[in-house]
Design an enzyme around this catalytic site. Structure first.
Site, mmCIF file in Angstrom:
data_model
loop_
_atom_site.group_PDB
_atom_site.id
_atom_site.type_symbol
_atom_site.label_atom_id
_atom_site.label_comp_id
_atom_site.label_asym_id
_atom_site.label_seq_id
_atom_site.Cartn_x
_atom_site.Cartn_y
_atom_site.Cartn_z
ATOM 1 N N PHE A 150 0.861 -1.177 0.000
ATOM 2 C CA PHE A 150 0.000 0.000 0.000
ATOM 3 C C PHE A 150 0.899 1.229 0.000
ATOM 4 C CE2 PHE A 150 -2.269 3.550 1.801
ATOM 5 C CZ PHE A 150 -3.442 3.541 1.077
ATOM 6 N N ASP A 188 9.884 2.811 1.027
ATOM 7 C CA ASP A 188 8.759 3.631 1.453
ATOM 8 C C ASP A 188 8.626 3.494 2.970
ATOM 9 O OD1 ASP A 188 6.354 4.741 2.160
ATOM 10 O OD2 ASP A 188 5.195 3.820 0.558
ATOM 11 N N LYS A 218 3.968 11.290 6.889
ATOM 12 C CA LYS A 218 3.221 11.108 8.127
ATOM 13 C C LYS A 218 3.878 11.817 9.314
ATOM 14 C CE LYS A 218 0.850 6.839 6.743
ATOM 15 N NZ LYS A 218 -0.454 7.423 6.472
#
Length: 422
Positions: free
Chosen positions: A147, A234, A268
């Site tokens: 994801f 990532d 984030k």
């Protein structure tokens, strides 16, 4: 009467979102209005432990006073210039990131998926300018079960039907390979000289906190070097101390850069959940392949975001949040493992640091995990299922040992209620 009024307030606010907002999320039926540290309060005044942390965006805790102070200071001076001009915060933030993580250059963007898109563009540009792939033949490999966001190009790399159904046609030049399978990855690299990069999550978060074998990431690094493929990590969810170290893919501060990815993607918690901030880091050979006018963002690198993110990152270091996540993660998983021996609803416990999940003993299409999260909510803890029967458990990293123990008691009570009722 008071209870009816409070309930009506919650229902009214939920209905307003349903009436005027797109129906692209399915939230738990709680309306939040305040957060502090590991705690949240809803519009009725009820308090909860936050065990989602905005998908690991608030590692530093809600409304950390140092981060909010930095926001206020900068907001009173300058918020946005666009990249048509220099500003006095961007260079300092880029230098901070490069020094901390060991790269030559940083590209600052906004959302996590923007950073992934930026990394994909960098990878393709490097493929044509440096690796020498001809024409439009560069391919990027992604791990199955991934994801990385919701844009068209990123879901082109997904194997999740719910992310892709009715959104095609998709972007070409995307290849998938099983996660945690070095043999399959090497076979792919050996057979296809058009492969430019491999984008991978060190731990697959949305898939339900799936950890690879210990030799997987070092093996990925070695294979990418062997076949001249960019290794792109990532760390949007796993980074910034979440897994018990500053990053999950390599040891920050190592001078030898043994397992350092060629490209690092952050987001984030880089801003402590205060503003959307993301970044792509790489060395000059990769980053400088993109020239002025070829990529950018009006808000990317804005002075407000840079000032906030620098303070947010420093909070992680000053408060030793990686160490706290490592220590309390061991305690938390031990508590869950003991619980699993008594409560057969828990099929599996997995995680690292304070990124953890329990797999509920039911089918992925069952509503049981959702119902359990509803019971968590009733008992004062907020979490959310992923992929049907997995519940991610990831509190802010400022949580204390006393709070961890209290939350374990809430989780056990909630699960025991289901066992008793069955």
């Amino acid at each position: 009467m008071q209870s009816t009024v409070q309930s009506g307030k919650t229902e009214l606010l939920i209905e307003k979102e349903n009436q005027y907002g797109a129906h692209n999320y399915h939230p738990l039926p709680v309306v939040l209005e305040k957060g502090e540290g590991v705690l949240l309060w809803d519009v009725e005044g009820k308090q909860y432990y936050d065990f989602l942390s905005a998908y690991s965006a608030v590692n530093q805790g809600h409304c950390h006073p140092r981060i909010i102070a930095a926001l206020k200071r900068q907001a009173e001076k300058l918020t946005l210039t666009s990249r048509a001009f220099y500003n006095d915060q961007l260079g300092a933030f880029e230098a901070y990131l490069c020094s901390l993580f060991g790269y030559d250059k940083a590209l600052v963007m906004n959302s996590g998926v923007e950073a992934v898109e930026s990394a994909m563009k960098l990878c393709r540009k490097w493929a044509y300018k440096v690796k020498g792939i001809s024409g439009e033949g560069a391919k990027i490999v992604f791990a199955k079960g991934n994801f990385h966001g919701r844009t068209i190009s990123v879901i082109s790399a997904s194997d999740d039907d719910s992310a892709k159904k009715d959104f095609g046609p998709f972007v070409p030049g995307i290849v998938q390979v099983p996660y945690n399978d070095l043999a399959a990855l090497e076979q792919l690299f050996a057979e296809d000289p058009g492969i430019a990069g491999f984008i991978v999550e060190p731990i697959q978060g949305e898939a339900g906190v799936v950890l690879p074998d210990e030799n997987y990431l070092p093996g990925v690094h070695a294979l990418c070097k062997k076949y001249n493929v960019l290794y792109i990590a990532d760390e949007i969810q796993t980074g910034i101390a979440r897994t018990g170290s500053m990053l999950a893919s390599y040891e920050v501060g190592s001078t030898e850069k043994l397992d350092r990815p060629d490209v690092l993607i952050l987001g984030k918690a880089i801003s402590g959940g205060v503003l959307p901030v993301s970044a792509v880091l790489a060395d000059d050979e990769v980053m400088l392949t993109i020239q002025p006018g070829e990529h950018g963002s009006t808000y990317g690198g804005n002075p407000l975001a840079c000032a906030v993110a620098m303070e947010a990152m420093q909070v992680v270091l000053d408060e030793k949040l990686a160490e706290n996540a490592a220590r309390l993660g061991v305690l938390f998983r031990a508590g869950l493992e003991e619980m699993a021996k008594r409560i057969k609803l828990i099929r599996l416990v997995r995680g690292k640091g304070l990124l953890n999940a329990i797999v509920i003993d039911c089918d992925e299409h069952s509503d049981l995990a959702w119902e359990i999260c509803m019971r968590f909510k009733e008992n004062g803890l907020l979490a959310k299922p992923t992929h049907g029967n997995k519940i991610r458990l990831a509190p802010p990293l400022v949580i204390t040992e006393t709070q961890i123990i209290a939350c374990l008691q809430i989780i056990e009570k909630s699960l025991t209620d289901f066992v008793s009722a069955s």
